[in-house]
Design an enzyme around this catalytic site. Structure first.
Site, PDB file in Angstrom:
ATOM      1  N   LYS A  10      -3.320  27.968-101.266  1.00  0.00           N
ATOM      2  CA  LYS A  10      -3.881  27.893-102.613  1.00  0.00           C
ATOM      3  C   LYS A  10      -3.784  29.261-103.283  1.00  0.00           C
ATOM      4  O   LYS A  10      -3.918  30.298-102.626  1.00  0.00           O
ATOM      5  CB  LYS A  10      -5.357  27.479-102.565  1.00  0.00           C
ATOM      6  CG  LYS A  10      -5.582  26.091-102.023  1.00  0.00           C
ATOM      7  CD  LYS A  10      -7.057  25.774-101.892  1.00  0.00           C
ATOM      8  CE  LYS A  10      -7.257  24.381-101.298  1.00  0.00           C
ATOM      9  NZ  LYS A  10      -8.650  24.122-100.993  1.00  0.00           N
ATOM     10  N   ASN A  37      -4.599  22.016-109.453  1.00  0.00           N
ATOM     11  CA  ASN A  37      -5.930  21.441-109.601  1.00  0.00           C
ATOM     12  C   ASN A  37      -6.724  22.243-110.624  1.00  0.00           C
ATOM     13  O   ASN A  37      -6.546  23.456-110.740  1.00  0.00           O
ATOM     14  CB  ASN A  37      -6.694  21.484-108.274  1.00  0.00           C
ATOM     15  CG  ASN A  37      -6.056  20.626-107.210  1.00  0.00           C
ATOM     16  OD1 ASN A  37      -5.304  19.706-107.512  1.00  0.00           O
ATOM     17  ND2 ASN A  37      -6.347  20.921-105.963  1.00  0.00           N
ATOM     18  N   ARG A  95      -5.369  41.058-131.368  1.00  0.00           N
ATOM     19  CA  ARG A  95      -5.231  39.601-131.292  1.00  0.00           C
ATOM     20  C   ARG A  95      -5.948  38.993-130.104  1.00  0.00           C
ATOM     21  O   ARG A  95      -6.239  37.805-130.076  1.00  0.00           O
ATOM     22  CB  ARG A  95      -3.747  39.216-131.228  1.00  0.00           C
ATOM     23  CG  ARG A  95      -2.934  39.685-132.413  1.00  0.00           C
ATOM     24  CD  ARG A  95      -1.452  39.535-132.134  1.00  0.00           C
ATOM     25  NE  ARG A  95      -1.102  40.401-130.995  1.00  0.00           N
ATOM     26  CZ  ARG A  95       0.026  40.285-130.289  1.00  0.00           C
ATOM     27  NH1 ARG A  95       0.891  39.346-130.568  1.00  0.00           N
ATOM     28  NH2 ARG A  95       0.274  41.118-129.295  1.00  0.00           N
ATOM     29  N   GLN A 149       1.132  20.906-106.484  1.00  0.00           N
ATOM     30  CA  GLN A 149       0.028  20.332-107.246  1.00  0.00           C
ATOM     31  C   GLN A 149      -0.760  21.460-107.897  1.00  0.00           C
ATOM     32  O   GLN A 149      -0.891  22.543-107.331  1.00  0.00           O
ATOM     33  CB  GLN A 149      -0.876  19.546-106.292  1.00  0.00           C
ATOM     34  CG  GLN A 149      -2.045  18.845-106.935  1.00  0.00           C
ATOM     35  CD  GLN A 149      -2.748  17.918-105.949  1.00  0.00           C
ATOM     36  OE1 GLN A 149      -2.125  17.176-105.220  1.00  0.00           O
ATOM     37  NE2 GLN A 149      -4.064  17.970-105.938  1.00  0.00           N
ATOM     38  N   ARG A 155     -18.566  24.436-103.987  1.00  0.00           N
ATOM     39  CA  ARG A 155     -17.504  23.561-103.489  1.00  0.00           C
ATOM     40  C   ARG A 155     -16.906  24.187-102.236  1.00  0.00           C
ATOM     41  O   ARG A 155     -16.547  25.349-102.221  1.00  0.00           O
ATOM     42  CB  ARG A 155     -16.420  23.385-104.555  1.00  0.00           C
ATOM     43  CG  ARG A 155     -16.914  22.705-105.828  1.00  0.00           C
ATOM     44  CD  ARG A 155     -15.782  22.561-106.851  1.00  0.00           C
ATOM     45  NE  ARG A 155     -16.248  22.082-108.129  1.00  0.00           N
ATOM     46  CZ  ARG A 155     -16.322  20.803-108.488  1.00  0.00           C
ATOM     47  NH1 ARG A 155     -15.964  19.860-107.632  1.00  0.00           N
ATOM     48  NH2 ARG A 155     -16.759  20.469-109.688  1.00  0.00           N
ATOM     49  N   HIS A 204     -13.392  24.072 -97.641  1.00  0.00           N
ATOM     50  CA  HIS A 204     -12.348  23.076 -97.440  1.00  0.00           C
ATOM     51  C   HIS A 204     -11.124  23.691 -96.777  1.00  0.00           C
ATOM     52  O   HIS A 204     -10.787  24.853 -97.034  1.00  0.00           O
ATOM     53  CB  HIS A 204     -11.932  22.469 -98.785  1.00  0.00           C
ATOM     54  CG  HIS A 204     -13.070  21.806 -99.502  1.00  0.00           C
ATOM     55  ND1 HIS A 204     -13.160  21.765-100.870  1.00  0.00           N
ATOM     56  CD2 HIS A 204     -14.168  21.149 -99.036  1.00  0.00           C
ATOM     57  CE1 HIS A 204     -14.253  21.113-101.218  1.00  0.00           C
ATOM     58  NE2 HIS A 204     -14.887  20.728-100.131  1.00  0.00           N
ATOM     59  N   ASP A 216     -19.751  17.626 -98.928  1.00  0.00           N
ATOM     60  CA  ASP A 216     -19.875  19.019 -98.476  1.00  0.00           C
ATOM     61  C   ASP A 216     -21.206  19.257 -97.776  1.00  0.00           C
ATOM     62  O   ASP A 216     -21.276  19.996 -96.789  1.00  0.00           O
ATOM     63  CB  ASP A 216     -19.707  19.985 -99.649  1.00  0.00           C
ATOM     64  CG  ASP A 216     -18.263  20.066-100.129  1.00  0.00           C
ATOM     65  OD1 ASP A 216     -17.355  19.601 -99.421  1.00  0.00           O
ATOM     66  OD2 ASP A 216     -18.051  20.591-101.244  1.00  0.00           O
ATOM     67  N   TYR A 246      -6.276  26.053-109.535  1.00  0.00           N
ATOM     68  CA  TYR A 246      -5.606  26.517-108.333  1.00  0.00           C
ATOM     69  C   TYR A 246      -4.310  25.770-108.101  1.00  0.00           C
ATOM     70  O   TYR A 246      -4.223  24.562-108.225  1.00  0.00           O
ATOM     71  CB  TYR A 246      -6.506  26.534-107.099  1.00  0.00           C
ATOM     72  CG  TYR A 246      -7.481  25.417-106.885  1.00  0.00           C
ATOM     73  CD1 TYR A 246      -7.296  24.511-105.864  1.00  0.00           C
ATOM     74  CD2 TYR A 246      -8.622  25.298-107.669  1.00  0.00           C
ATOM     75  CE1 TYR A 246      -8.213  23.511-105.624  1.00  0.00           C
ATOM     76  CE2 TYR A 246      -9.544  24.306-107.436  1.00  0.00           C
ATOM     77  CZ  TYR A 246      -9.334  23.413-106.406  1.00  0.00           C
ATOM     78  OH  TYR A 246     -10.236  22.414-106.183  1.00  0.00           O
TER      79      TYR A 246
END
Length: 196
Positions: free
Chosen positions: A70, A47, A21, A45, A57, A60, A167, A130
């Protein structure tokens, strides 16, 4: 959960159960994270980013306290996920470690508060999800330029990075250090202790 070389960063490699499957796995288990990290991941949260090949990205990070832990996974495609120790006074300050996250290994990365995070999309498109311990707060969010030669992250040479203006204009690690932008290691350690 396997500890990475930077304190506060862990890699989770799930058991994948396959049959005719498809596949099933547990991509996040609070008890496993708590056992490895020493405290629960407070979920505030979730994201989701969808990025084309070459999108870069990060790097940060957020002010500590409260910071933003995270738990990152790539649900479709492939990324090079990078943790950077930006905590001033840390034994591994300025060090980075890269882990490939993809839709085959289904690995995930836990990144503690105060650490920097960046990723580069390796596949034609990638979807990254995340879990975050704190909601996004623009006044507490900062960055270091991911292409900073002083930082020396070894991004794949065959992929042209695509950065946001924010960035691309982020300071180098040295500039961020000189301006007092970076989190303090001892403050982060004290914060981690309060989470236990």
């Amino acid at each position: 959960m396997d500890r990475l070389s930077i304190d506060g960063a862990w890699c989770h490699t799930p058991r994948i159960h396959t049959d005719h499957r498809g596949a099933f796995l547990e991509s996040f288990k609070a008890a496993e994270v708590e056992e490895a990290v020493g405290h629960r991941l407070n979920l505030a949260q979730v994201n989701c980013s969808v990025s084309a090949k070459g999108v870069l990205r990060g790097v940060h990070f957020a002010d500590v306290p409260p910071g933003q832990a995270k738990y990152v996974t790539c649900v479709s495609g492939s990324i090079l996920d990078v943790v950077v120790d930006v905590r001033v006074g840390s034994p591994t300050f300025g060090a980075w470690e890269a882990v490939t996250l993809d839709d085959e290994s289904r690995r995930a990365l836990y990144i503690a508060e105060g650490l920097g995070h960046a990723f580069l999309t390796l596949s034609e498109q990638a979807t990254v999800v995340y879990l975050c311990s704190e909601p996004y707060a623009p006044g507490r969010e900062h960055g270091v330029n991911p292409l900073d030669t002083g930082l020396g992250i070894e991004w794949p040479a065959d992929i042209e990075p695509i950065l946001s203006d924010k960035d691309a204009q982020a300071p180098s690690l040295k500039e961020a250090l000189d301006s007092g932008l970076l989190p303090d290691y001892e403050t982060c350690v004290a914060f981690y202790e309060k989470l236990k």
